[in-house]
Enzyme design. Structure first.
Site, PDB file in Angstrom:
ATOM      1  N   LYS A 133      29.124 -32.480  -0.958  1.00 15.10           N
ATOM      2  CA  LYS A 133      30.100 -33.159  -0.109  1.00 15.10           C
ATOM      3  C   LYS A 133      29.598 -33.147   1.333  1.00 15.10           C
ATOM      4  O   LYS A 133      29.482 -32.095   1.955  1.00 15.10           O
ATOM      5  CB  LYS A 133      31.473 -32.460  -0.180  1.00 15.10           C
ATOM      6  CG  LYS A 133      32.463 -33.032   0.827  1.00 15.10           C
ATOM      7  CD  LYS A 133      33.820 -32.365   0.788  1.00 15.10           C
ATOM      8  CE  LYS A 133      34.587 -32.651   2.071  1.00 15.10           C
ATOM      9  NZ  LYS A 133      35.929 -32.071   2.088  1.00 15.10           N
TER      10      LYS A 133
ATOM     11  N   GLY B 150      43.830 -30.692   6.887  1.00 17.84           N
ATOM     12  CA  GLY B 150      44.757 -29.573   7.034  1.00 17.84           C
ATOM     13  C   GLY B 150      46.082 -29.916   7.665  1.00 17.84           C
ATOM     14  O   GLY B 150      46.887 -29.027   7.945  1.00 17.84           O
TER      15      GLY B 150
ATOM     16  N   THR C  49      44.280 -27.298   1.683  1.00 17.23           N
ATOM     17  CA  THR C  49      45.371 -26.628   2.377  1.00 17.23           C
ATOM     18  C   THR C  49      46.727 -26.846   1.711  1.00 17.23           C
ATOM     19  O   THR C  49      47.560 -25.927   1.684  1.00 17.23           O
ATOM     20  CB  THR C  49      45.426 -27.098   3.844  1.00 17.23           C
ATOM     21  OG1 THR C  49      44.104 -27.031   4.385  1.00 17.23           O
ATOM     22  CG2 THR C  49      46.341 -26.216   4.676  1.00 17.23           C
TER      23      THR C  49
END
Lengths: 67, 260
Positions: free
Chosen positions: B100, B161, B210
Site C-alpha cells: 500500500k 482517522g 480507526t
C-alpha cells in the site's frame, strides 16, 4: 573499534562484524526484520557474507500496527 | 464474479483492515477475526535498538501464512522515502510484492501529496511491486494511477482517522464508473452505514482502521463492518429502485378495498 550508525544512532562494536553477527549482538536472531545498508537492501541470503565497515549506515525495521 | 480480485488473487472479503491503535495484539487479532478481513495492513518502523528484543511481534499475531499482509508507507512525505520503505517491506515479507503506497502532504490533514504519489507509483511498478495506492478522490489522478499500473486505486472517503464518512459520493461514482482496476475506499469511514454507502456506490472494497480500533467495542464494530460491507455489496448488485421525488406508489393493491 567499529562505529556503525544504526537506526539513526551511532553505536560502537569491539570487532569486525557481518550483518548476521550484528543481528545476533542486537538479539534479533530468528526475528522477522529487514536490513538496509547505506541505502541498499541486504537480502537475508547475504547477511552471513556481508561484512560491515566503519561508518556504515544501517536501518533495521520490523512490522508494527498501522493502517 | 462476486469475489474481489486484486493482482490476480481472489478474496472472499471486501473489507480490508489496519492493525494500528489497538490495545494489544490479542485485541488486534480478535477484531480482525470478527471482521473476516483477509488483507491486513501493517506499518514498517525502525526496531528499538537496546530494548527488550524478545517482545512479541505483530506478525506472530497476524501470521503471513494466514493473512495477506499489506505493508504501508504511512508517515512518508516523499516518493523516495515511500519507495525505500516498501523495498524494506518486501525484504521483510520474503519478496511479497503487494503493498500500500501512501505519500502524505500535510501532517495535520494527512491529505496525499499526489505528484509524489504518482512518482513513487511509477518507480514501484517498474520494480515489480503490486501497488495499491491511497490517493485523493480526483477522477483524473485516479485514472493516471491505474494507467501507471497500480493494481488497486484507493481514494479517501474523508480524512484519515476522521470518521467523517463519504463526503463526496459523486467523485467516487465518477472514479468507479471510469475504472478498470478495483476501487477501494481507504480512510474516513466512521461506522457500518458509511461502509455500506461506499459499497452501494459500487466500490470494490473498503479499507479501514480507526473506525474499528477506536470503537468502544472494537470486536463488535468489526463484526458490524463485515455485515455493512456485505449488505452494501448485495444492494449494489441487486440494483436499487428508482427514486421518485414527487409521487408515492402504494405497496398494497389499490382495488378490492372493503366498502368500495
Amino acid at each position: 573499534m567499529l562505529d556503525l550508525k544504526i537506526n539513526g544512532e551511532v553505536r560502537q562494536f569491539p570487532a569486525a562484524l557481518t550483518v548476521t553477527g550484528l543481528i545476533d549482538q542486537l538479539g534479533y536472531t530468528g526475528k522477522r526484520i529487514a536490513v538496509e545498508r547505506n541505502g541498499e537492501i541486504v537480502p537475508k541470503s547475504q547477511h552471513a557474507t556481508t561484512q560491515l565497515a566503519a561508518g556504515d549506515q544501517l536501518e533495521i525495521v520490523v512490522a508494527v500496527g498501522g493502517g | 464474479m462476486h469475489q474481489l480480485t486484486i493482482a490476480g488473487k481472489a478474496y472472499r472479503s471486501r473489507l480490508l483492515v489496519g492493525t494500528g491503535k489497538y490495545k494489544d495484539f490479542a485485541e488486534t487479532r480478535a477484531a480482525i477475526d470478527a471482521s473476516g478481513a483477509e488483507i491486513v495492513t501493517v506499518a514498517i518502523r525502525r526496531t528499538n535498538i537496546g530494548q527488550d528484543a524478545s517482545q512479541p511481534n505483530l506478525l506472530d499475531a497476524i501470521p503471513p501464512s494466514q493473512f495477506t499482509i499489506l505493508p504501508n508507507t504511512a508517515g512518508c512525505y516523499t516518493a523516495d522515502d515511500a519507495v525505500r520503505t516498501l523495498r524494506l517491506a518486501r525484504e521483510l515479507l520474503d519478496g511479497h510484492p503487494l503493498c500500500k503506497l501512501e505519500v502524505l502532504g500535510d501532517p495535520t490533514n494527512l491529505f496525499p501529496n499526489m505528484p509524489e504519489t504518482l512518482k513513487a507509483a511509477e518507480t514501484l511498478v517498474k520494480e515489480g511491486f503490486q501497488v495499491m495506492v491511497y490517493c485523493a478522490d480526483d477522477p483524473i489522478q485516479c485514472k493516471m494511477l491505474e494507467e501507471i499500473g497500480c493494481v488497486a486505486v484507493m481514494p479517501l472517503a474523508s480524512l484519515i482517522g476522521s470518521g467523517m464518512g463519504i463526503v463526496n459520493p459523486w467523485n467516487l461514482r465518477l472514479i468507479i464508473d471510469n475504472a478498470k482496476v478495483p476501487i477501494i475506499v481507504d480512510a474516513g469511514v466512521g461506522t457500518a452505514s458509511d461502509a455500506t454507502i461506499a459499497m452501494e456506490l459500487g466500490c470494490d472494497g473498503v479499507l479501514m482502521n480507526t473506525a474499528i480500533a477506536h470503537a468502544k467495542n472494537p470486536v463488535l464494530m468489526a463484526s458490524a463492518m463485515k455485515k455493512g460491507i456485505e449488505a452494501g455489496r448485495e444492494a449494489f448488485l441487486a440494483g436499487r429502485m428508482a427514486r421518485k421525488y414527487y409521487s408515492a406508489d402504494p405497496s398494497s393493491p389499490t382495488s378490492g378495498l372493503i366498502g368500495s
